[in-house]
Design an enzyme around this catalytic site. Structure first.
Site, PDB file in Angstrom:
ATOM      1  N   ASP A  58      67.952  39.080 -65.682  1.00  0.00           N
ATOM      2  CA  ASP A  58      66.903  39.831 -66.400  1.00  0.00           C
ATOM      3  C   ASP A  58      67.044  41.321 -66.114  1.00  0.00           C
ATOM      4  O   ASP A  58      66.333  41.873 -65.283  1.00  0.00           O
ATOM      5  CB  ASP A  58      65.539  39.297 -65.938  1.00  0.00           C
ATOM      6  CG  ASP A  58      64.383  39.935 -66.695  1.00  0.00           C
ATOM      7  OD1 ASP A  58      64.619  40.468 -67.791  1.00  0.00           O
ATOM      8  OD2 ASP A  58      63.243  39.877 -66.183  1.00  0.00           O
ATOM      9  N   ARG A 210      56.032  33.791 -57.225  1.00  0.00           N
ATOM     10  CA  ARG A 210      55.270  33.639 -55.978  1.00  0.00           C
ATOM     11  C   ARG A 210      54.646  32.269 -55.744  1.00  0.00           C
ATOM     12  O   ARG A 210      54.658  31.802 -54.602  1.00  0.00           O
ATOM     13  CB  ARG A 210      54.220  34.759 -55.892  1.00  0.00           C
ATOM     14  CG  ARG A 210      54.863  36.098 -55.573  1.00  0.00           C
ATOM     15  CD  ARG A 210      53.955  37.250 -55.900  1.00  0.00           C
ATOM     16  NE  ARG A 210      53.810  37.417 -57.341  1.00  0.00           N
ATOM     17  CZ  ARG A 210      53.102  38.386 -57.907  1.00  0.00           C
ATOM     18  NH1 ARG A 210      52.468  39.252 -57.147  1.00  0.00           N
ATOM     19  NH2 ARG A 210      53.031  38.493 -59.214  1.00  0.00           N
TER      20      ARG A 210
HETATM   21  O1  C5P Z   1      55.534  35.897 -58.876  1.00  0.00           O
HETATM   22  P1  C5P Z   1      55.315  35.759 -60.347  1.00  0.00           P
HETATM   23  O2  C5P Z   1      55.206  34.310 -60.800  1.00  0.00           O
HETATM   24  O3  C5P Z   1      54.189  36.625 -60.859  1.00  0.00           O
HETATM   25  O4  C5P Z   1      56.683  36.302 -60.964  1.00  0.00           O
HETATM   26  C1  C5P Z   1      56.875  36.451 -62.334  1.00  0.00           C
HETATM   27  C2  C5P Z   1      58.224  37.052 -62.615  1.00  0.00           C
HETATM   28  O5  C5P Z   1      58.303  37.346 -64.003  1.00  0.00           O
HETATM   29  C3  C5P Z   1      58.498  38.364 -61.879  1.00  0.00           C
HETATM   30  O6  C5P Z   1      59.905  38.404 -61.623  1.00  0.00           O
HETATM   31  C4  C5P Z   1      58.095  39.405 -62.881  1.00  0.00           C
HETATM   32  O7  C5P Z   1      58.797  40.602 -62.720  1.00  0.00           O
HETATM   33  C5  C5P Z   1      58.486  38.738 -64.203  1.00  0.00           C
HETATM   34  N1  C5P Z   1      57.741  39.221 -65.355  1.00  0.00           N
HETATM   35  C6  C5P Z   1      56.352  39.176 -65.448  1.00  0.00           C
HETATM   36  N2  C5P Z   1      55.705  39.621 -66.549  1.00  0.00           N
HETATM   37  C7  C5P Z   1      56.399  40.122 -67.557  1.00  0.00           C
HETATM   38  C8  C5P Z   1      57.790  40.187 -67.508  1.00  0.00           C
HETATM   39  C9  C5P Z   1      58.429  39.719 -66.376  1.00  0.00           C
HETATM   40  O8  C5P Z   1      55.706  38.695 -64.526  1.00  0.00           O
HETATM   41  N3  C5P Z   1      55.757  40.536 -68.621  1.00  0.00           N
END
Ligand code: C5P
Length: 231
Positions: A58, A210
């Site tokens: 990504d 997370r």
């Molecule tokens: O920890 P969490 O479940 O929030 O991680 C979500 C992942 O998706 C992270 O790597 C974050 O950068 C990515 N992401 C996001 N929202 C977006 C685009 C990407 O949370 N709109």
């Protein structure tokens, strides 16, 4: 059947490998983003691929068509399965990305377009000259534009995926971050949905970080999410 992708939001290759090994069989797909890739480069992609996993790289490319085409080719050579570009890179850039991906055949990388970053609101769009459209209208317009020009799918919020999956052609990939199992901590995510909601609304891939990486028992956390997805 929707697939679970775990966001490898860690700082080092060692940590990434440790997490992938600890989670083991239940998860077959990992997202490597800007933070980890900038720190560790292609070696971390190779390490995750060597563990038999699929990789979503990504890096959200937005550059001249030739540069993006060559970067997608580099990802294809690494065996990457999903890669992201910005839809505002325009027609020639999206088409060049798709052309490079197609060189690798049916198992080559799939191109995902980012429409409007979820961190942007109406004022941010106006600041960069996008006026006369709400963020939701801009998401829909860019989603159509990107997929008509060769993107295999889109990264979108779970709140957008329902409308997008109805409006776009069958077979389009919908990758949704911002997913939280029922009862889990939301963290800094503002607009979340449960795995069951996201899948019901048309998500083909769920990105979760997370809730799995920070769990006391990451394997159990992954299994719970998979169960909620109906996988
Ligand atoms: O920890 P969490 O479940 O929030 O991680 C979500 C992942 O998706 C992270 O790597 C974050 O950068 C990515 N992401 C996001 N929202 C977006 C685009 C990407 O949370 N709109």
């Amino acid at each position: 059947m929707a697939e679970l992708i775990v966001a490898l939001d860690v700082q080092t290759r060692e940590e990434a490998v440790e997490k992938v090994k600890a989670i083991g069989d239940p998860v077959g797909f990992y997202k490597i983003g800007l933070e980890l890739f900038t720190a560790e480069g292609p070696d971390v992609v190779k390490a995750v691929k060597d563990l038999g996993k699929k990789v979503f790289l990504d890096l959200k490319f937005h550059d001249i068509p030739r540069t993006v085409e060559r970067a997608i080719r580099s990802g294809g050579k690494l065996g990457v399965d999903l890669m992201t570009i910005h839809s505002v890179g325009a027609k020639a850039m999206i088409q060049s990305a798709r052309m490079a991906a197609d060189e690798f055949g049916p198992n080559g990388p799939k191109i995902l377009a980012v429409t409007v970053l979820t961190s942007l609101d109406q004022t941010d769009l106006a600041d960069v000259g996008i006026v006369g459209r709400t963020p939701a209208e801009q998401v829909m317009a860019m989603a159509k534009f990107a997929t008509e020009n060769g993107a295999h799918g889109l990264v979108c919020s779970p709140k957008e995926v329902g409308a997008l999956s109805k409006a776009l052609k069958a077979g389009t990939l919908f990758i949704t971050p911002g997913v939280r199992p029922a009862g889990a901590a939301v963290g800094d995510q503002k607009r979340v949905a449960t795995p069951a909601d996201a899948v019901r609304d048309g998500a083909t891939h769920l990105v979760v970080g997370r809730p799995i990486l920070a769990a006391e028992d990451p394997v159990a956390a992954a299994r719970q999410i998979l169960a909620e997805m109906g996988s």
